[in-house]
Structure formats: C-alpha cells, structure tokens
Design a protein around this motif. Sequence first.
Motif, PDB file in Angstrom:
ATOM      1  N   ALA A   1       0.760  -1.375   0.070  1.00 28.57           N
ATOM      2  CA  ALA A   1      -0.083  -0.041   0.135  1.00 28.57           C
ATOM      3  C   ALA A   1       0.763   1.283  -0.029  1.00 28.57           C
ATOM      4  O   ALA A   1       0.432   2.254  -0.814  1.00 28.57           O
ATOM      5  N   ASP A   2       1.867   1.160   0.948  1.00 30.14           N
ATOM      6  CA  ASP A   2       2.951   2.411   0.870  1.00 30.14           C
ATOM      7  C   ASP A   2       3.697   2.801  -0.535  1.00 30.14           C
ATOM      8  O   ASP A   2       3.554   3.897  -0.923  1.00 30.14           O
ATOM      9  N   ALA A   3       3.763   1.497  -1.204  1.00 28.76           N
ATOM     10  CA  ALA A   3       4.384   1.793  -2.555  1.00 28.76           C
ATOM     11  C   ALA A   3       3.575   2.314  -3.386  1.00 28.76           C
ATOM     12  O   ALA A   3       4.081   3.284  -4.314  1.00 28.76           O
ATOM     13  N   VAL A   4       2.409   1.933  -3.634  1.00 28.06           N
ATOM     14  CA  VAL A   4       1.595   2.392  -4.646  1.00 28.06           C
ATOM     15  C   VAL A   4       0.679   3.539  -4.402  1.00 28.06           C
ATOM     16  O   VAL A   4       0.261   4.252  -5.378  1.00 28.06           O
ATOM     17  N   ARG A   5       0.486   3.874  -3.113  1.00 28.35           N
ATOM     18  CA  ARG A   5      -0.555   4.742  -2.778  1.00 28.35           C
ATOM     19  C   ARG A   5      -0.347   6.168  -3.363  1.00 28.35           C
ATOM     20  O   ARG A   5      -1.039   7.112  -3.811  1.00 28.35           O
ATOM     21  N   PRO A   6       1.121   6.546  -3.429  1.00 27.30           N
ATOM     22  CA  PRO A   6       1.222   7.855  -3.910  1.00 27.30           C
ATOM     23  C   PRO A   6       1.240   8.017  -5.507  1.00 27.30           C
ATOM     24  O   PRO A   6       1.469   9.026  -6.054  1.00 27.30           O
ATOM     25  N   ILE A   7       0.892   6.817  -6.271  1.00 24.31           N
ATOM     26  CA  ILE A   7       0.799   6.880  -7.685  1.00 24.31           C
ATOM     27  C   ILE A   7      -0.500   7.307  -8.151  1.00 24.31           C
ATOM     28  O   ILE A   7      -1.478   6.671  -7.983  1.00 24.31           O
ATOM     29  N   VAL A   8      -0.474   8.645  -8.522  1.00 23.91           N
ATOM     30  CA  VAL A   8      -1.213   9.614  -9.378  1.00 23.91           C
ATOM     31  C   VAL A   8      -2.781   9.613  -8.414  1.00 23.91           C
ATOM     32  O   VAL A   8      -2.867  10.190  -7.627  1.00 23.91           O
ATOM     33  N   GLY A   9      -3.876   8.342  -8.669  1.00 22.54           N
ATOM     34  CA  GLY A   9      -4.951   8.467  -7.904  1.00 22.54           C
ATOM     35  C   GLY A   9      -5.606   7.145  -7.936  1.00 22.54           C
ATOM     36  O   GLY A   9      -5.056   6.289  -9.032  1.00 22.54           O
ATOM     37  N   VAL A  10      -6.867   6.956  -7.326  1.00 20.40           N
ATOM     38  CA  VAL A  10      -7.261   5.605  -7.332  1.00 20.40           C
ATOM     39  C   VAL A  10      -7.711   5.047  -8.577  1.00 20.40           C
ATOM     40  O   VAL A  10      -7.747   4.062  -9.249  1.00 20.40           O
ATOM     41  N   GLN A  11      -8.237   6.164  -9.450  1.00 17.48           N
ATOM     42  CA  GLN A  11      -8.634   5.791 -10.747  1.00 17.48           C
ATOM     43  C   GLN A  11      -7.607   5.132 -11.713  1.00 17.48           C
ATOM     44  O   GLN A  11      -7.894   4.071 -12.347  1.00 17.48           O
ATOM     45  N   LEU A  12      -6.276   5.871 -11.524  1.00 14.76           N
ATOM     46  CA  LEU A  12      -5.285   5.432 -12.550  1.00 14.76           C
ATOM     47  C   LEU A  12      -4.838   3.801 -11.728  1.00 14.76           C
ATOM     48  O   LEU A  12      -4.556   3.063 -12.442  1.00 14.76           O
ATOM     49  N   ARG A  13      -4.820   3.680 -10.490  1.00 16.81           N
ATOM     50  CA  ARG A  13      -4.298   2.540  -9.740  1.00 16.81           C
ATOM     51  C   ARG A  13      -5.397   1.268 -10.085  1.00 16.81           C
ATOM     52  O   ARG A  13      -5.123   0.401 -10.062  1.00 16.81           O
ATOM     53  N   ASN A  14      -6.719   1.869 -10.285  1.00 18.29           N
ATOM     54  CA  ASN A  14      -7.676   0.961 -10.782  1.00 18.29           C
ATOM     55  C   ASN A  14      -7.403   0.177 -12.148  1.00 18.29           C
ATOM     56  O   ASN A  14      -8.007  -0.950 -12.460  1.00 18.29           O
ATOM     57  N   CYS A  15      -6.645   0.948 -12.986  1.00 17.12           N
ATOM     58  CA  CYS A  15      -6.372   0.598 -14.395  1.00 17.12           C
ATOM     59  C   CYS A  15      -5.266  -0.180 -14.473  1.00 17.12           C
ATOM     60  O   CYS A  15      -4.791  -1.309 -15.000  1.00 17.12           O
ATOM     61  N   ALA A  16      -3.957   0.406 -13.785  1.00 18.98           N
ATOM     62  CA  ALA A  16      -2.615   0.129 -14.383  1.00 18.98           C
ATOM     63  C   ALA A  16      -2.465  -1.316 -13.705  1.00 18.98           C
ATOM     64  O   ALA A  16      -2.957  -1.749 -12.337  1.00 18.98           O
ATOM     65  N   THR A  17      -1.711  -2.212 -14.449  1.00 12.38           N
ATOM     66  CA  THR A  17      -1.629  -3.586 -13.837  1.00 12.38           C
ATOM     67  C   THR A  17       0.007  -3.966 -13.207  1.00 12.38           C
ATOM     68  O   THR A  17       0.729  -3.105 -13.823  1.00 12.38           O
ATOM     69  N   VAL A  18      -0.114  -4.815 -12.378  1.00 12.44           N
ATOM     70  CA  VAL A  18       1.397  -5.197 -12.255  1.00 12.44           C
ATOM     71  C   VAL A  18       2.251  -5.552 -13.419  1.00 12.44           C
ATOM     72  O   VAL A  18       3.465  -5.594 -13.360  1.00 12.44           O
TER      73      VAL A  18
END
Length: 262
Positions: free
Chosen positions: A88-105
Amino acid sequence: MFNAQRCLVAQSLEEAYAANQKRTAAVMGGMCWMKMGHRRLQTIIDLSALGLDQIEAAADEITIGAMVTLRQLETSPVLAAEFGSAFADAVRPIVGVQLRNCATVGGSVWGRFGFSDVLTLLLALDVEVELYPGGRVPLEKFVRMPPDDQILVSLRIRRTGRAVAIQSHRNSATDFPVLAAAASRTPAGAWTLTVGARPQRAMRVEIALPAHPTREQADAALAAALAEVPFGSNMRAGADYRRHLAGVLLRRAVLQIEGGEA
Ligand SMILES: Cc1cc2nc3c(=O)[nH]c(=O)nc-3n(C[C@H](O)[C@H](O)[C@H](O)COP(=O)(O)OP(=O)(O)OC[C@H]3O[C@@H](n4cnc5c(N)ncnc54)[C@H](O)[C@@H]3O)c2cc1C
C-alpha cells in the motif's frame, strides 16, 4: 494516443503468444502507459479472459497475476498479512485511485520503468517473473533483459518471512518520484536494500549492515554503500540531492523495520 485495428481477447496463453509474434502487435495491461504513446498497431492482445487478476497465497509463495491492478496490491489482505503496509505504501502515491484501478502489475514490471515504485519494492523481495513460454526468471535478471515477445503471466514471491518497508519522495503529490527506496530483512538478519528513480531503473544496493543496526551504524554503512551507486540528474532533481535522499529514505526504511524512530 496509440492506434490499433483490432483487439484480440486471448482465450489461452498460446493464442496470446502466437499473436504477439508480429511487430505490429502488443499485449495490453491497463493501457495507462500505452495510451501515452503513438504506436500504430494492428492487434492489441487482451489477457483479461485468462484469470490473471488474482493474488493467491500457497504455503511457499504468493502468486500475483499479471492483470492484478495496483489498487488490488494496495488493498490486498493477503499482501497486508505477509508484508504489512509495504505494498500500500509503494503504490498509494501513484497518481490516484482511478489510475491505480487500471494500471496492472504486469504492465508495471514489463515496462521496467526507471521511475517505478513497484519495481523498487519488488526487488527488495524474493521474486520470480513467470513468462510464457520461457518460464520463471529471477526479477533481478528480468529487469536487465531486453523486452521480447513473451507474455508476462505472473509474479511469484517466495514466503521467506522478510520484513519490508518502502519510502519515496516526490516534489509534489501525484508526480513521479524523485527517489524511491526500500529495505527488507530476513528472519536470519540479512538485509536487502534497493533504490529506484535514481532516475534510472531500481537496483539493489550492496551493504554490510548488522541484523539490528543502531542509527549511527545504519548511517555509516549507507554512506559507504551509496558512494558506489550511480545517481543521475533530470528535471526533478540533481544526482547529489538524490544520493542524499537515498541515505535518508533508506535509513527511515531500516528504522521502520526495526520498529524505531523513522
Ligand atoms: C500519468 C502516469 C503517472 C504514473 N506515475 C507513476 C509513479 O509515480 N510511479 C510508478 O511506479 N508508476 C507510475 N506510472 C506507471 C503505472 O503505474 C504503470 O506502471 C503503467 O501505467 C503501466 O501499467 P499498465 O497496466 O497501464 O500497462 P500498459 O500501458 O498496458 O502496458 C505497458 C507495456 O507493458 C506491456 N505489457 C503489459 N502487460 C503485459 C504482459 N502481461 N506481458 C507482456 N507485456 C505486457 C505493453 O505491451 C506495454 O509495452 C504512471 C503512469 C502514468 C500514465
């Protein structure tokens, strides 16, 4: 924005791999990064029918499918139980929830991005990348391989009991990181430290650190180790500032694991 003539929803890894052999084809993850480019493609290959959107724990390893989103990493109870708040700490600063809902590992690891928070964390763990048809490759080796026509199927994280922590610094919220740094420690006391967004791709840092270092021991070992790490300058920061930040963030990550002052 890229352009594609057709979208193939692959029904098997064989079909995806066969279609990906053409230079005018590309596998799609969440397309967040692809959409920033201008490629003219014949076929984009969708892996979403292959059940690769799961995070599963077995006795000896955790499997993260390539289509798992960054948001799933952030909210997964499996990853939280094994690694605390690190994902969670690694990805939380990445843009916003909408982008994190799309971007894949899968897209994040395949891209081998210099700015990647995700790679910085994963390199601090015991990770193999499962490729089709090539099979498993250690992540450290994979990040140095040139991109090829294989399919990234999943990540396998060995359950070695590591404690792990990640820190990053951004000039402003949602921007790319100026620096990312992670630390992990095995139950036997062996440390693995990584720095990413140097601004080059994340790498491990060779360091002689006692199992339970004091702040002074950590500072001395980090100063010696970071002298050997190449840092660069870009529009976000200079190399000297990045080296200084690396020392600060790695010390914080080590102390976070030690349960001390961060
Ligand atoms: C505006 C913006 C800001 C960002 N900021 C950050 C940040 O601060 N920190 C950070 O770590 N990341 C950041 N990212 C990157 C993001 O987190 C993802 O890593 C990135 O979007 C790629 O993921 P994706 O699923 O969108 O991949 P896609 O864009 O779909 O694909 C990326 C590449 O990987 C290939 N690919 C995808 N999946 C597979 C597969 N399974 N097998 C083989 N090849 C595959 C594609 O063909 C393509 O070449 C940012 C992205 C954007 C757009």
